[in-house]
Design a protein around this motif. Structure first.
Motif, PDB file in Angstrom:
ATOM      1  N   UNK A 191      51.852  48.239  14.774  1.00 10.50           N
ATOM      2  CA  UNK A 191      50.406  48.254  14.582  1.00 10.50           C
ATOM      3  C   UNK A 191      49.911  47.014  13.855  1.00 10.50           C
ATOM      4  N   UNK A 192      50.747  45.996  13.734  1.00 11.87           N
ATOM      5  CA  UNK A 192      50.303  44.738  13.140  1.00 11.87           C
ATOM      6  C   UNK A 192      49.438  43.989  14.157  1.00 11.87           C
ATOM      7  N   UNK A 193      48.787  42.928  13.701  1.00  6.60           N
ATOM      8  CA  UNK A 193      47.879  42.182  14.586  1.00  6.60           C
ATOM      9  C   UNK A 193      48.625  41.611  15.796  1.00  6.60           C
ATOM     10  N   UNK A 194      49.818  41.091  15.583  1.00  6.68           N
ATOM     11  CA  UNK A 194      50.593  40.537  16.701  1.00  6.68           C
ATOM     12  C   UNK A 194      50.977  41.636  17.689  1.00  6.68           C
ATOM     13  N   UNK A 195      51.423  42.788  17.147  1.00  7.27           N
ATOM     14  CA  UNK A 195      51.800  43.891  18.021  1.00  7.27           C
ATOM     15  C   UNK A 195      50.613  44.428  18.801  1.00  7.27           C
ATOM     16  N   UNK A 196      49.445  44.537  18.148  1.00  9.47           N
ATOM     17  CA  UNK A 196      48.244  45.022  18.834  1.00  9.47           C
ATOM     18  C   UNK A 196      47.788  44.028  19.900  1.00  9.47           C
TER      19      UNK A 196
END
Length: 405
Positions: free
Chosen positions: A309-314
């Motif tokens: 749910x981090x920015x990169x993952x999202x």
């Protein structure tokens, strides 16, 4: 007190899931049917979708109240059932997002071109719509929830105002026309069917509301009736104001939603703001539908791919979510109705075939105290036949077997 009423709130969740951008295509789909046949078709599919939603409730209560559709499919139909449910969900979400991007970008292009006084590139507005609307989903679920609540309230207020002003302009002669031709009733069936799709929310409502059968039955009844009433009013003011020939000409030109709105506004020169109101309503309807479906697909992919749910993952999840429907919209800029038709294929599996098969399997081992939806095996067979008919129609239209679809 109304705001705290869980039953009403649950019914509105179901109704809000169904009422969206799909209703914009109903007048275009019914132009060659006429009002009486279109209403009969809507009542038929309302009855079918109410019945299959009740089947989902029956299976859910028998398996585990509040369990997901995938859990239900897995426990009743095994691993093949869960795979089919997953594929149908992905297909449905991608088809709906494709429809909403094409429709939303088309409306945005029409509005901005009119505002700036010069034509704009459809490619640019398609990218703009996807990045802005998709950005809300990427940022957070809380953002989507907040924006969606405001938009939904605005949508209902604008719709009621427009209907109130258009009703005096309705020509009753238009509503009695029966211009049926070339099997176009078959062509309209997938679009009407898709407009009553709320089945993905039934299990969530059960988890929220509890397992009281009487309350759940009333919630599903009200939640499915509200879209029917809204569509009924929408058909009256569109088919009653616009001649069938005018809507037919729009369909022949590709079925553009902005063209229909422009034609509707031109019939009422005394109230020029109607066109603006219709444009705003259409944009909100498309955007709320887009946000709801996009969030569901985003969460589904995030859970399946586990990108975090981090920015990169999202961001990675957002790319999986939005790039496929964006490609469709870029290659088929007038593919709004086409994409909704494809969505009918997945909804027929997810909303009818799977509930029928799961209910049939559950009833084989049912005890006397277990709740069962009325109708027995005859209604299960009728629902299955209607679903197969919709699938055959959409497949036939895809390869051009049915002329004019």
């Amino acid at each position: 007190m109304v705001m705290r009423n869980k039953k009403l709130g649950s019914a509105l969740i179901l109704a809000g899931t169904a009422i969206g951008a799909g209703m914009l295509a109903l007048p275009l789909s019914s132009s060659s049917l006429g009002f009486p046949l279109m209403i009969a078709l809507m009542v038929l599919f309302w009855g079918l979708m109410f019945y299959t939603a009740m089947l989902i409730m029956e299976v859910n209560l028998a398996i585990e109240p509040g369990s997901t559709l995938f859990t239900m499919a897995h426990r009743t139909l095994g691993k093949p059932g869960k795979i089919v449910a997953s594929i149908a969900t992905l297909f449905l979400f991608y088809a709906l997002l494709s429809a909403y991007i094409t429709g939303g970008s088309s409306l945005l292009n029409s509005y901005l071109s009119s505002l700036l006084g010069k034509p704009l590139s459809q490619v640019h507005t398609t990218l703009c719509f996807t990045v802005i609307a998709g950005g809300l989903v990427y940022w957070s679920t809380r953002t989507v929830d907040f924006v969606n609540r405001l938009l939904f309230l605005g949508k209902i207020a604008i719709f009621l105002t427009i209907v109130a002003f258009l009703l005096p302009e309705v020509n009753q002669q238009h509503l009695t026309e029966m211009p049926v031709d070339n099997g176009l009733m078959l062509a309209a069936m997938p679009i009407v069917f898709t407009s009553f799709g709320f089945h993905g929310s039934v299990t969530s409502v059960i988890a929220y509301q509890g397992s009281d059968v009487k309350s759940l039955r009333n919630i599903i009844l009200l939640g499915s009736l509200l879209p029917l009433l809204v569509y009924f009013a929408w058909e009256i003011v569109t088919l009653g104001v616009l001649p069938a020939t005018a809507i037919g000409a729009i369909v022949q030109n590709g079925g553009s939603v902005p063209e229909m709105i422009s034609a509707l506004g031109s019939q009422i020169p005394k109230t020029p703001w109607i066109s603006t109101g219709l444009n705003i309503f259409s944009n909100i309807a498309l955007l709320t539908s887009f946000l709801g479906v996009a969030l569901g697909l985003f969460d589904f992919i995030a859970d399946a791919r586990d990108h975090g749910d981090c920015r990169r993952g999202r961001l990675v999840t957002a790319m999986y979510t939005f790039i496929p429907p964006l490609i469709f919209a870029l290659f088929y800029p007038k593919g709004f109705i086409m994409a909704l038709g494809f969505a009918a294929l997945a909804l027929a599996v997810l909303g009818v075939i799977l509930p029928v098969l799961m209910a049939w399997k559950v009833r084989q081992n049912a005890n006397e105290s277990q709740y069962q939806v009325f109708g027995g095996m005859p209604l299960l067979m009728i629902a299955m036949l209607l679903a197969m008919l919709i699938i055959c129609i959409e497949l036939a239209s895809t390869v051009g077997i049915i002329e004019g679809i």
